[in-house]
Design a protein around this motif. Structure first.
Motif, PDB file in Angstrom:
ATOM      1  N   LYS A   2       0.845  -1.190   0.000  1.00 16.51           N
ATOM      2  CA  LYS A   2       0.000   0.000   0.000  1.00 16.51           C
ATOM      3  C   LYS A   2       0.877   1.237   0.000  1.00 16.51           C
ATOM      4  CE  LYS A   2      -3.792   2.345   2.405  1.00 16.51           C
ATOM      5  NZ  LYS A   2      -4.808   2.274   3.472  1.00 16.51           N
ATOM      6  N   ILE A   3       0.448   2.265  -0.725  1.00 17.31           N
ATOM      7  CA  ILE A   3       1.180   3.525  -0.780  1.00 17.31           C
ATOM      8  C   ILE A   3       0.301   4.651  -0.266  1.00 17.31           C
ATOM      9  CG2 ILE A   3       2.262   5.234  -2.278  1.00 17.31           C
ATOM     10  CD1 ILE A   3       3.267   3.087  -4.040  1.00 17.31           C
ATOM     11  N   ASN A   4       0.887   5.448   0.620  1.00 18.08           N
ATOM     12  CA  ASN A   4       0.228   6.635   1.142  1.00 18.08           C
ATOM     13  C   ASN A   4       1.105   7.838   0.845  1.00 18.08           C
ATOM     14  OD1 ASN A   4      -1.729   8.135   2.763  1.00 18.08           O
ATOM     15  ND2 ASN A   4      -0.094   8.301   4.290  1.00 18.08           N
ATOM     16  N   VAL A   5       0.497   8.989   0.667  1.00 16.48           N
ATOM     17  CA  VAL A   5       1.233  10.217   0.384  1.00 16.48           C
ATOM     18  C   VAL A   5       0.941  11.245   1.459  1.00 16.48           C
ATOM     19  CG1 VAL A   5       1.565  12.128  -1.233  1.00 16.48           C
ATOM     20  CG2 VAL A   5       1.220   9.820  -2.109  1.00 16.48           C
ATOM     21  N   LEU A   6       1.997  11.867   1.982  1.00 17.75           N
ATOM     22  CA  LEU A   6       1.863  13.023   2.855  1.00 17.75           C
ATOM     23  C   LEU A   6       2.313  14.235   2.047  1.00 17.75           C
ATOM     24  CD1 LEU A   6       2.790  10.452   4.783  1.00 17.75           C
ATOM     25  CD2 LEU A   6       2.653  12.200   6.545  1.00 17.75           C
ATOM     26  N   PHE A   7       1.441  15.215   1.895  1.00 18.04           N
ATOM     27  CA  PHE A   7       1.725  16.354   1.042  1.00 18.04           C
ATOM     28  C   PHE A   7       2.587  17.415   1.712  1.00 18.04           C
ATOM     29  CE2 PHE A   7      -2.266  14.769  -0.967  1.00 18.04           C
ATOM     30  CZ  PHE A   7      -1.705  14.442  -2.188  1.00 18.04           C
ATOM     31  N   SER A   8       2.873  17.248   3.001  1.00 16.94           N
ATOM     32  CA  SER A   8       3.719  18.192   3.732  1.00 16.94           C
ATOM     33  C   SER A   8       4.276  17.493   4.967  1.00 16.94           C
ATOM     34  CB  SER A   8       2.915  19.421   4.148  1.00 16.94           C
ATOM     35  OG  SER A   8       3.609  20.172   5.128  1.00 16.94           O
ATOM     36  N   GLY A 161       2.692  11.177  -7.657  1.00 20.80           N
ATOM     37  CA  GLY A 161       1.695  10.506  -8.485  1.00 20.80           C
ATOM     38  C   GLY A 161       2.327   9.712  -9.612  1.00 20.80           C
ATOM     39  N   LYS A 162       3.365  10.254 -10.213  1.00 19.80           N
ATOM     40  CA  LYS A 162       4.042   9.547 -11.308  1.00 19.80           C
ATOM     41  C   LYS A 162       4.747   8.292 -10.788  1.00 19.80           C
ATOM     42  CE  LYS A 162       5.379  12.054 -14.772  1.00 19.80           C
ATOM     43  NZ  LYS A 162       4.635  11.502 -15.945  1.00 19.80           N
ATOM     44  N   LEU A 163       5.317   8.382  -9.594  1.00 26.73           N
ATOM     45  CA  LEU A 163       5.940   7.204  -8.972  1.00 26.73           C
ATOM     46  C   LEU A 163       4.903   6.116  -8.705  1.00 26.73           C
ATOM     47  CD1 LEU A 163       8.423   5.843  -7.670  1.00 26.73           C
ATOM     48  CD2 LEU A 163       7.849   7.047  -5.546  1.00 26.73           C
ATOM     49  N   ILE A 164       3.763   6.506  -8.177  1.00 31.21           N
ATOM     50  CA  ILE A 164       2.690   5.541  -7.907  1.00 31.21           C
ATOM     51  C   ILE A 164       2.221   4.876  -9.196  1.00 31.21           C
ATOM     52  CG2 ILE A 164       0.301   5.288  -7.101  1.00 31.21           C
ATOM     53  CD1 ILE A 164       0.914   7.560  -5.086  1.00 31.21           C
ATOM     54  N   LYS A 165       2.064   5.652 -10.249  1.00 32.61           N
ATOM     55  CA  LYS A 165       1.600   5.103 -11.522  1.00 32.61           C
ATOM     56  C   LYS A 165       2.586   4.082 -12.086  1.00 32.61           C
ATOM     57  CE  LYS A 165      -0.485   7.635 -14.563  1.00 32.61           C
ATOM     58  NZ  LYS A 165      -0.883   8.692 -15.524  1.00 32.61           N
ATOM     59  N   LYS A 170       3.255  -2.347 -12.646  1.00 33.31           N
ATOM     60  CA  LYS A 170       3.882  -3.643 -12.373  1.00 33.31           C
ATOM     61  C   LYS A 170       3.175  -4.417 -11.274  1.00 33.31           C
ATOM     62  CE  LYS A 170       7.348  -3.049 -15.250  1.00 33.31           C
ATOM     63  NZ  LYS A 170       7.595  -3.941 -16.416  1.00 33.31           N
ATOM     64  N   ASN A 171       2.462  -3.716 -10.413  1.00 34.37           N
ATOM     65  CA  ASN A 171       1.790  -4.354  -9.278  1.00 34.37           C
ATOM     66  C   ASN A 171       0.306  -4.000  -9.331  1.00 34.37           C
ATOM     67  OD1 ASN A 171       0.808  -5.259  -6.818  1.00 34.37           O
ATOM     68  ND2 ASN A 171       2.482  -4.430  -5.597  1.00 34.37           N
ATOM     69  N   LYS A 172      -0.464  -4.846  -9.986  1.00 28.28           N
ATOM     70  CA  LYS A 172      -1.886  -4.568 -10.182  1.00 28.28           C
ATOM     71  C   LYS A 172      -2.674  -4.626  -8.880  1.00 28.28           C
ATOM     72  CE  LYS A 172      -1.195  -4.254 -14.602  1.00 28.28           C
ATOM     73  NZ  LYS A 172      -1.169  -2.922 -15.234  1.00 28.28           N
ATOM     74  N   LYS A 173      -2.103  -5.256  -7.853  1.00 27.19           N
ATOM     75  CA  LYS A 173      -2.781  -5.367  -6.567  1.00 27.19           C
ATOM     76  C   LYS A 173      -2.422  -4.219  -5.620  1.00 27.19           C
ATOM     77  CE  LYS A 173      -3.131 -10.422  -6.751  1.00 27.19           C
ATOM     78  NZ  LYS A 173      -2.803 -11.705  -6.065  1.00 27.19           N
ATOM     79  N   LEU A 174      -1.696  -3.255  -6.101  1.00 28.73           N
ATOM     80  CA  LEU A 174      -1.274  -2.128  -5.273  1.00 28.73           C
ATOM     81  C   LEU A 174      -2.472  -1.411  -4.672  1.00 28.73           C
ATOM     82  CD1 LEU A 174       1.122  -0.264  -4.369  1.00 28.73           C
ATOM     83  CD2 LEU A 174       0.601   1.107  -6.405  1.00 28.73           C
ATOM     84  N   GLU A 175      -2.413  -1.182  -3.357  1.00 29.44           N
ATOM     85  CA  GLU A 175      -3.430  -0.389  -2.673  1.00 29.44           C
ATOM     86  C   GLU A 175      -2.943   1.056  -2.610  1.00 29.44           C
ATOM     87  OE1 GLU A 175      -5.142  -1.968   1.005  1.00 29.44           O
ATOM     88  OE2 GLU A 175      -3.957  -3.785   0.655  1.00 29.44           O
TER      89      GLU A 175
END
Length: 246
Positions: A2-8, A161-165, A170-175
């Protein structure tokens, strides 16, 4: 995974990052500068959160092979050997040197995540290398955007966002968390022309006003390096592993 983003960096306490896999992004310009320094042979980079600490820890370190680098509000700090332009970190300047490094946003974000189990530095410059490594590691990831004076920055968010994409391909099950989905949406809107996006961003405008258009152009380049900076204790080194295209 799973990937989460903190914007600050202000969105989480230091202890939030304990034992987590963290990717710090500061597109303009700390991430690109760190990547460039290590690519050009710098031994280690010591990130610090204040100018005063940079001066303090640099005294007598590493037998005179230390440079103090960085900026405050885009300008090189008085008494520092080099500023925060990637072009100042040439092989002739940094090879076999240890760099104590401060920047207005990037180094502070790195120090904020110092309790991470693994911490990597990412920009557009090393996007494929970082995504490939994270896919191989296959752990949950916190992407920490350095932001702009503790506020949201468009360029860091688009890069996230580009990193997540790239990982999602490659990982279709990515949360993906809600903030991660927001970063992807921003990338879809602004990510086709990175240089134009950077020039139009608030931080990009400040850099242009101060004569750093060449830096902005360099920071917009995708995959011009395979170097992955990684925290090793209190210092940043280049991850030593073979990296292929992703």
């Amino acid at each position: 995974m799973k990937i989460n983003v903190l914007f600050s960096p202000v969105n989480a306490d230091e202890l939030y990052f304990t034992n987590k896999t963290v990717v710090v992004i500061d597109v303009l310009r700390a991430s690109s500068t760190i990547i460039t320094a290590l690519t050009n042979g710098a031994k280690e980079i010591v990130p610090v959160a204040t100018v005063e600490f940079a001066v303090k820890v640099s005294g007598g370190m590493f037998g005179g092979k230390t440079l103090i680098g960085g900026e405050r509000n885009t300008k090189k700090i008085d008494g520092f050997a080099i500023g925060n332009s990637p072009f100042e970190y040439s092989r002739e300047v940094v090879e076999n040197k240890y760099i104590v490094y401060f920047s207005t946003n990037g180094s502070k974000a790195i120090v904020k995540a110092k309790f991470a189990g693994e911490l990597f530095i990412c920009s557009f410059n090393n996007l494929s290398a970082v995504s490939k490594h994270l896919i191989n590691v296959n752990k949950d990831v916190e992407i920490l955007c350095a932001g702009n004076d503790n506020l949201f920055s468009l360029e860091d968010s688009v890069c996230a966002g580009k990193l997540i994409k790239k990982i999602k391909k490659k990982n279709k099950k990515l949360e993906i968390s809600d903030s991660g989905s927001a970063a992807v949406a921003l990338c879809d809107r602004f990510g086709d022309d990175i240089f134009t996006m950077l020039k139009n961003s608030e931080h990009g405008q400040i850099l242009l006003e101060n004569g750093f258009e060449k830096d902005v152009k360099y920071c917009s380049e995708i995959n011009n390096s395979t170097c992955i900076p990684v925290m090793d204790g209190k210092v940043i080194k280049a991850l030593e592993e073979p990296i292929g295209d992703n």
